[in-house]
Design a protein around this motif. Structure first.
Motif, short mmCIF file in Angstrom:
data_model
loop_
_atom_site.label_atom_id
_atom_site.label_comp_id
_atom_site.label_asym_id
_atom_site.label_seq_id
_atom_site.Cartn_x
_atom_site.Cartn_y
_atom_site.Cartn_z
N ASP A 186 0.81 -1.22 0.00
CA ASP A 186 0.00 0.00 0.00
C ASP A 186 0.85 1.27 0.00
OD1 ASP A 186 0.65 -1.04 2.54
OD2 ASP A 186 -0.80 0.29 3.51
N ILE A 187 2.05 1.25 0.56
CA ILE A 187 2.92 2.42 0.55
C ILE A 187 3.30 2.80 -0.90
CG2 ILE A 187 5.06 1.10 0.86
CD1 ILE A 187 4.42 4.53 2.40
N ILE A 188 3.52 1.79 -1.74
CA ILE A 188 3.85 2.06 -3.14
C ILE A 188 2.63 2.62 -3.87
CG2 ILE A 188 4.59 1.04 -5.33
CD1 ILE A 188 6.20 -1.00 -3.69
N ALA A 189 1.48 2.02 -3.64
CA ALA A 189 0.25 2.47 -4.29
C ALA A 189 -0.08 3.92 -3.92
CB ALA A 189 -0.90 1.54 -3.93
N ARG A 190 0.19 4.30 -2.68
CA ARG A 190 -0.08 5.68 -2.26
C ARG A 190 0.96 6.65 -2.81
NH1 ARG A 190 -0.79 3.48 3.11
NH2 ARG A 190 1.20 4.42 3.61
N GLY A 191 2.21 6.20 -2.94
CA GLY A 191 3.29 7.09 -3.36
C GLY A 191 3.40 7.31 -4.85
N TYR A 192 3.05 6.28 -5.62
CA TYR A 192 3.16 6.36 -7.09
C TYR A 192 1.85 5.91 -7.70
CZ TYR A 192 8.21 6.81 -6.57
OH TYR A 192 9.46 7.25 -6.23
N GLU A 193 1.12 6.85 -8.23
CA GLU A 193 -0.18 6.56 -8.80
C GLU A 193 -0.03 5.69 -10.06
OE1 GLU A 193 -4.06 9.00 -10.48
OE2 GLU A 193 -2.58 10.02 -9.26
N HIS A 194 -0.71 4.57 -10.08
CA HIS A 194 -0.77 3.64 -11.22
C HIS A 194 0.61 3.10 -11.61
CE1 HIS A 194 -4.93 4.78 -11.64
NE2 HIS A 194 -4.58 6.05 -11.79
N LEU A 195 1.52 2.94 -10.66
CA LEU A 195 2.86 2.45 -10.99
C LEU A 195 2.80 1.06 -11.60
CD1 LEU A 195 5.95 2.72 -10.96
CD2 LEU A 195 5.92 1.72 -8.66
N TYR A 196 1.98 0.18 -11.05
CA TYR A 196 1.89 -1.18 -11.55
C TYR A 196 1.44 -1.21 -13.01
CZ TYR A 196 2.13 -2.04 -6.58
OH TYR A 196 2.53 -2.02 -5.28
N GLU A 197 0.42 -0.41 -13.31
CA GLU A 197 -0.09 -0.36 -14.68
C GLU A 197 0.99 0.18 -15.63
OE1 GLU A 197 -1.66 0.88 -12.04
OE2 GLU A 197 -3.60 -0.13 -11.93
N ARG A 198 1.72 1.19 -15.20
CA ARG A 198 2.78 1.76 -16.04
C ARG A 198 3.89 0.74 -16.31
NH1 ARG A 198 3.58 7.56 -13.04
NH2 ARG A 198 1.46 8.30 -13.31
N LEU A 199 4.26 -0.02 -15.28
CA LEU A 199 5.30 -1.03 -15.47
C LEU A 199 4.83 -2.15 -16.39
CD1 LEU A 199 6.74 -1.20 -11.85
CD2 LEU A 199 7.85 -0.23 -13.87
N VAL A 200 3.57 -2.54 -16.26
CA VAL A 200 3.01 -3.58 -17.14
C VAL A 200 3.00 -3.08 -18.59
CG1 VAL A 200 0.89 -4.83 -17.71
CG2 VAL A 200 1.70 -4.74 -15.34
N GLU A 201 2.71 -1.81 -18.79
CA GLU A 201 2.69 -1.25 -20.14
C GLU A 201 4.05 -1.35 -20.83
OE1 GLU A 201 1.25 2.75 -19.99
OE2 GLU A 201 -0.78 2.14 -19.48
N ILE A 202 5.13 -1.32 -20.07
CA ILE A 202 6.46 -1.42 -20.68
C ILE A 202 7.03 -2.83 -20.61
CG2 ILE A 202 6.99 1.02 -20.36
CD1 ILE A 202 8.76 0.21 -17.98
N GLY A 203 6.17 -3.80 -20.24
CA GLY A 203 6.59 -5.19 -20.34
C GLY A 203 6.80 -5.95 -19.05
N ALA A 204 6.57 -5.33 -17.90
CA ALA A 204 6.74 -6.04 -16.63
C ALA A 204 5.60 -7.03 -16.42
CB ALA A 204 6.75 -5.03 -15.48
N ALA A 205 5.91 -8.14 -15.83
CA ALA A 205 4.90 -9.16 -15.51
C ALA A 205 4.55 -9.02 -14.03
CB ALA A 205 5.43 -10.54 -15.81
N ILE A 206 3.54 -8.19 -13.75
CA ILE A 206 3.12 -7.92 -12.38
C ILE A 206 1.65 -8.28 -12.25
CG2 ILE A 206 2.73 -6.16 -10.62
CD1 ILE A 206 5.03 -4.59 -11.82
N GLU A 207 1.33 -8.99 -11.18
CA GLU A 207 -0.05 -9.34 -10.89
C GLU A 207 -0.35 -8.88 -9.47
OE1 GLU A 207 -2.76 -13.31 -10.16
OE2 GLU A 207 -0.90 -13.47 -11.28
N VAL A 208 -1.39 -8.11 -9.30
CA VAL A 208 -1.79 -7.63 -7.98
C VAL A 208 -2.87 -8.59 -7.46
CG1 VAL A 208 -2.80 -5.73 -6.66
CG2 VAL A 208 -1.30 -5.25 -8.60
N PHE A 209 -2.68 -9.09 -6.24
CA PHE A 209 -3.68 -9.98 -5.64
C PHE A 209 -3.86 -9.61 -4.18
CE2 PHE A 209 0.37 -12.04 -5.07
CZ PHE A 209 0.34 -12.52 -3.78
N HIS A 210 -4.98 -10.02 -3.63
CA HIS A 210 -5.31 -9.73 -2.23
C HIS A 210 -5.48 -11.04 -1.49
CE1 HIS A 210 -5.95 -5.54 -3.31
NE2 HIS A 210 -6.57 -6.00 -4.38
N ASP A 211 -4.87 -11.14 -0.31
CA ASP A 211 -5.00 -12.36 0.51
C ASP A 211 -6.32 -12.37 1.23
OD1 ASP A 211 -2.55 -13.40 -0.18
OD2 ASP A 211 -1.51 -12.47 1.48
#
Length: 76
Positions: A51-76
Motif C-alpha cells: 500500500d505504501i507504493i500504491a499511495r506514493g506512485y499513482e498507477h505504478l503497476y499499470e505503467r510497469l506492465v505497459e512497458i513489459g513487466a509481468a506484475i499481478e496484484v492480488f489480495h490475501d
C-alpha cells in the motif's frame, strides 16, 4: 551485499538475483527499489503490504506492465 547504515547498501556484483517473498518496508523509496529488484530476478517473487507504493506512485503497476513487466496484484 552489505548494509552500511539505514540509508546505504553496498552491492558487489555481478549479482545473481533470485526470487523471494518479502514484506514491503514502510518507506516508499526502499519499497520501490525492492520491487524493481524483484522484476530483475529470475522466478516469481511476492511483495506483501504494498500500500505504501500504491499511495506514493499513482498507477505504478499499470505503467510497469505497459512497458513489459509481468506484475499481478492480488489480495490475501
Amino acid at each position: 551485499m552489505r548494509l552500511l547504515d539505514p540509508h546505504r547498501v553496498l552491492v558487489d556484483g555481478p549479482t545473481r538475483w533470485s526470487s523471494a517473498e518479502v514484506v514491503c518496508p514502510p518507506a516508499l523509496r526502499p519499497a520501490v527499489c525492492i520491487l524493481l529488484a524483484m522484476l530483475a530476478a529470475k522466478g516469481t517473487s511476492v511483495l506483501r503490504n504494498v500500500d505504501i507504493i500504491a499511495r506514493g506512485y499513482e498507477h505504478l503497476y499499470e505503467r510497469l506492465v505497459e512497458i513489459g513487466a509481468a506484475i499481478e496484484v492480488f489480495h490475501d
